[in-house]
Design an enzyme around this catalytic site. Structure first.
Site, PDB file in Angstrom:
ATOM      1  N   GLY A  62     -13.253   7.379  -7.505  1.00 45.84           N
ATOM      2  CA  GLY A  62     -13.498   6.353  -8.510  1.00 45.84           C
ATOM      3  C   GLY A  62     -13.778   6.986  -9.855  1.00 45.84           C
ATOM      4  N   CYS A  89     -13.955  12.719  -3.270  1.00 43.94           N
ATOM      5  CA  CYS A  89     -14.185  12.765  -4.719  1.00 43.94           C
ATOM      6  C   CYS A  89     -15.460  11.995  -5.077  1.00 43.94           C
ATOM      7  CB  CYS A  89     -12.954  12.250  -5.460  1.00 43.94           C
ATOM      8  SG  CYS A  89     -12.934  12.654  -7.227  1.00 43.94           S
ATOM      9  N   TYR A  90     -15.350  10.823  -5.736  1.00 40.99           N
ATOM     10  CA  TYR A  90     -16.547  10.057  -6.069  1.00 40.99           C
ATOM     11  C   TYR A  90     -17.316   9.676  -4.802  1.00 40.99           C
ATOM     12  CZ  TYR A  90     -19.540   6.422  -8.052  1.00 40.99           C
ATOM     13  OH  TYR A  90     -20.628   5.668  -8.431  1.00 40.99           O
ATOM     14  N   HIS A 176      -8.592  15.341  -3.592  1.00 42.85           N
ATOM     15  CA  HIS A 176      -7.892  14.161  -3.078  1.00 42.85           C
ATOM     16  C   HIS A 176      -6.899  14.574  -1.983  1.00 42.85           C
ATOM     17  CE1 HIS A 176      -9.322  11.136  -5.962  1.00 42.85           C
ATOM     18  NE2 HIS A 176      -9.416  12.154  -6.801  1.00 42.85           N
ATOM     19  N   GLU A 178      -5.361  12.616  -0.046  1.00 44.68           N
ATOM     20  CA  GLU A 178      -4.344  11.581   0.144  1.00 44.68           C
ATOM     21  C   GLU A 178      -3.080  11.810  -0.672  1.00 44.68           C
ATOM     22  OE1 GLU A 178      -7.076   9.901  -3.133  1.00 44.68           O
ATOM     23  OE2 GLU A 178      -7.186  11.234  -1.400  1.00 44.68           O
ATOM     24  N   SER A 230      14.245 -15.019   3.128  1.00 43.98           N
ATOM     25  CA  SER A 230      14.911 -14.640   1.882  1.00 43.98           C
ATOM     26  C   SER A 230      16.114 -13.738   2.151  1.00 43.98           C
ATOM     27  CB  SER A 230      13.934 -13.903   0.961  1.00 43.98           C
ATOM     28  OG  SER A 230      13.618 -12.620   1.497  1.00 43.98           O
ATOM     29  N   GLY A 231      16.165 -13.154   3.357  1.00 47.56           N
ATOM     30  CA  GLY A 231      17.209 -12.182   3.670  1.00 47.56           C
ATOM     31  C   GLY A 231      16.785 -10.756   3.437  1.00 47.56           C
ATOM     32  N   GLY A 232      15.601 -10.574   2.813  1.00 43.09           N
ATOM     33  CA  GLY A 232      15.070  -9.236   2.609  1.00 43.09           C
ATOM     34  C   GLY A 232      14.417  -8.718   3.876  1.00 43.09           C
ATOM     35  N   VAL A 233      13.988  -7.466   3.835  1.00 47.20           N
ATOM     36  CA  VAL A 233      13.454  -6.841   5.041  1.00 47.20           C
ATOM     37  C   VAL A 233      12.173  -7.528   5.518  1.00 47.20           C
ATOM     38  CG1 VAL A 233      12.232  -5.068   3.684  1.00 47.20           C
ATOM     39  CG2 VAL A 233      12.751  -4.653   6.090  1.00 47.20           C
ATOM     40  N   ASP A 234      11.297  -7.953   4.597  1.00 52.75           N
ATOM     41  CA  ASP A 234      10.003  -8.505   5.000  1.00 52.75           C
ATOM     42  C   ASP A 234      10.162  -9.808   5.782  1.00 52.75           C
ATOM     43  OD1 ASP A 234       9.115  -6.380   3.479  1.00 52.75           O
ATOM     44  OD2 ASP A 234       8.710  -7.621   1.721  1.00 52.75           O
ATOM     45  N   SER A 235      10.840 -10.784   5.176  1.00 50.60           N
ATOM     46  CA  SER A 235      10.987 -12.067   5.857  1.00 50.60           C
ATOM     47  C   SER A 235      11.878 -11.947   7.090  1.00 50.60           C
ATOM     48  CB  SER A 235      11.555 -13.126   4.894  1.00 50.60           C
ATOM     49  OG  SER A 235      12.854 -12.787   4.458  1.00 50.60           O
ATOM     50  N   SER A 236      12.855 -11.036   7.054  1.00 49.37           N
ATOM     51  CA  SER A 236      13.741 -10.855   8.211  1.00 49.37           C
ATOM     52  C   SER A 236      12.980 -10.291   9.407  1.00 49.37           C
ATOM     53  CB  SER A 236      14.905  -9.929   7.847  1.00 49.37           C
ATOM     54  OG  SER A 236      15.710 -10.488   6.835  1.00 49.37           O
ATOM     55  N   LYS A 382       5.290  -1.429   3.515  1.00 50.67           N
ATOM     56  CA  LYS A 382       6.746  -1.607   3.629  1.00 50.67           C
ATOM     57  C   LYS A 382       7.377  -0.647   4.638  1.00 50.67           C
ATOM     58  CE  LYS A 382       9.214  -3.690   1.022  1.00 50.67           C
ATOM     59  NZ  LYS A 382       9.823  -5.040   1.037  1.00 50.67           N
TER      60      LYS A 382
END
Length: 527
Positions: A62, A89-90, A176, A178, A230-236, A382
């Site tokens: 932070g 870190c913080y 860090h 990450e 929608s045809g995108g990966v998420d909704s599919s 994703k």
């Protein structure tokens, strides 16, 4: 087994966010270690954290100084709860100060790559070199560790760069881990999770699918379900998960809101409806959305209008289904959405979390929502969704598809959305997609938003005459999860070809510019 707010049976590793730009990245790295994680704000009480039955807790970095007035802090009782804790870190400095150590300004700062010496036999650095290049970003430092802690790393400027108390399962490090700039950062995180906290890597695609199928069946029962496709990966992938759970109880609706790219509707009908064995109904609602967007220029207002009209469209579809089937309206009460964890985080979906932008499927939903939402991907990033899709057998052309926002071109027109402006942007966008595909760059780019600056004009010369046209912005980006991103370095000859084609063939456009901003500070989409 614990059942958390998202329906998974995994006990979470809580990432406590102290305002770090990388809190989401920490959560992702934990997921990469196949351990489930959630982000919570530092304002959450220790009591509330412990109610989640955490398997471990990570305190993020932070921008504050722990000794400054009003600085974010944590109740010291957290360190007496018996839960393994890692401070970064913080978070490392907060842990040190809370346990009686000393934190102060160093007089010098360490930013970027820093050479670090780590101790042999330490938990966090087991099976890694004793000299490591790490990524530092601090002006304060732990000057003396708490009693009972062993110092396990140091740099020329920071004698106490890491410490641990294995008996109490408390660990901390100044850098860090990450970020990929820390050469053995993922190893340090995994050593904390596996050795320090005693966790097992059980967060796998197969387990996620089994848990979500069980959760969906429990939530839906024998009711009918509508999916916003929608045809995108998420909704599919969301649709595939729900179909696996409830089969023919699912009907997908593809809403053509008039904000699609050229050929988008035909592509969805061809690639999804024809290959997935799921009932898909296409509805043209372009007039409804254009009317709702008339006169709106403020990004949040546009996103919320689009989110509202999506729901109204599905409510109309619900009524039509009931009328056709003669069913009780209560039997069609569920709406499936492909909401992801970054959508929730950016929409301020948690106590104390900043609202970066209201995603249409989260902060853009109307208050009088009549549906119960089914969101099986809500806790996923994703790349995890793509893994789930492949496990479910979703075609690769869908799983690997570049992201396209639900609000479509409505948030890629800076200014009011009109039919003519949409046609201009559609034509420019098609050229960009054609040239990037032709150059074989589709897999190198996460996505390439094409933006029309509709409220901006610039002087140009075309055909020996003066023009006063709009600029088109190219925004090619590379990312792993959309939480952070960098602009993609496209070859100059490809950029030149795109610019020439757009300015020669798209009316009212006389300038093409390139957005070279990372995320943060910018977001991927302009609105």
């Amino acid at each position: 087994m614990n059942s958390n707010q998202y329906g998974t049976n995994e006990r979470p590793v809580l990432v406590v966010d102290f305002g770090a730009q990388y809190a989401q990245l920490i959560a992702r790295r934990v997921r990469e270690a196949r351990v489930y994680s959630e982000i919570v704000p530092h304002t959450m009480s220790v009591e509330k954290m412990l109610e989640k039955d955490p398997a471990a807790i990570i305190l993020s970095g932070g921008p504050s100084s722990v000794y400054a007035e009003g600085a974010p802090n944590v109740d010291p009782s957290l360190f007496e709860a018996g839960v393994p804790v890692l401070g970064i870190c913080y978070g490392f400095q907060v842990m040190a100060a809370s346990l009686g150590g000393k934190v102060g300004r160093t007089g010098t700062r360490e930013y970027g790559h820093t050479e670090t010496k780590v101790s042999e036999g330490s938990c966090l650095f087991a099976n890694t070199p004793l000299e490591q290049s790490v990524w530092m970003s601090h002006g304060d430092a732990v000057q003396a560790g708490p009693e009972g802690f062993t110092v396990t790393a140091s740099t020329d400027q920071t004698p106490v760069a890491a410490f641990e108390n294995r008996e109490r399962k408390l660990f901390g490090l100044q850098w860090h881990p990450e970020v990929k700039h820390s050469a053995y950062g993922q190893s340090a995180l995994e050593n904390f999770l596996y050795e320090g906290a005693g966790l097992k890597p059980t967060w796998t695609p197969g387990n996620i699918i089994d848990e979500q199928v069980e959760q969906i069946r429990r939530q839906v029962g024998d009711k009918q379900v509508i999916c916003a496709l929608s045809g995108g990966v998420d909704s599919s992938v969301a649709a595939a998960l729900v179909h696996k759970a409830v089969g023919d109880q699912l009907t997908c609706f593809f809403i053509d809101h008039g904000l699609l790219r050229a050929g988008e509707r035909e592509q969805v009908e061809r690639d999804y409806a024809a290959t997935m064995g799921i009932k898909v109904v296409t509805i043209d609602e372009s007039e409804r959305f254009l009317n709702a967007l008339a006169g709106l220029t403020e990004p949040e207002a546009k996103r919320k209008a689009i989110g509202r009209e999506f729901i109204r469209s599905f409510e109309a579809a619900q009524r039509e289904m009931i009328a056709q089937a003669g069913a009780d309206g209560k039997d069609i009460e569920f709406l499936v959405q492909g909401t992801l964890y970054p959508d929730v985080v950016e929409s301020g979906g948690g106590e104390g979390t900043a609202n970066i932008k209201s995603h249409h499927n989260v902060g853009g939903l109307p208050d009088d929502l009549s549906f119960s939402l089914v969101e099986p991907l809500r806790e996923l990033f994703k790349d995890e969704v793509r893994m789930i899709g492949r496990e479910l057998g979703v075609p690769e052309k869908i799983v690997a598809r570049q992201p396209f926002p639900g609000p479509g071109l409505g948030i890629r027109i800076i200014g009011e959305v009109t039919f003519d402006r949409l046609e201009t942007l559609r034509a420019a966008d098609l050229i960009v997609r054609e040239e990037l595909t032709k150059a074989g760059l589709d897999e190198e780019i996460w996505q390439c938003p094409v933006v029309l600056l509709a409220d901006v004009r610039s002087v140009g010369v075309q055909g020996d005459g003066r023009t006063y046209g709009h600029p088109i912005v190219l925004r090619p980006v590379s990312s792993e999860d959309a939480m952070t991103a960098d602009w993609t370095r496209l070859p100059y000859d490809i950029l030149a070809k795109i610019s020439n084609r757009i300015t020669n063939s798209v009316p009212d456009v006389n300038r093409v510019v390139l957005d070279v901003t990372s995320k943060p500070p910018a977001t991927i989409e302009w609105e």
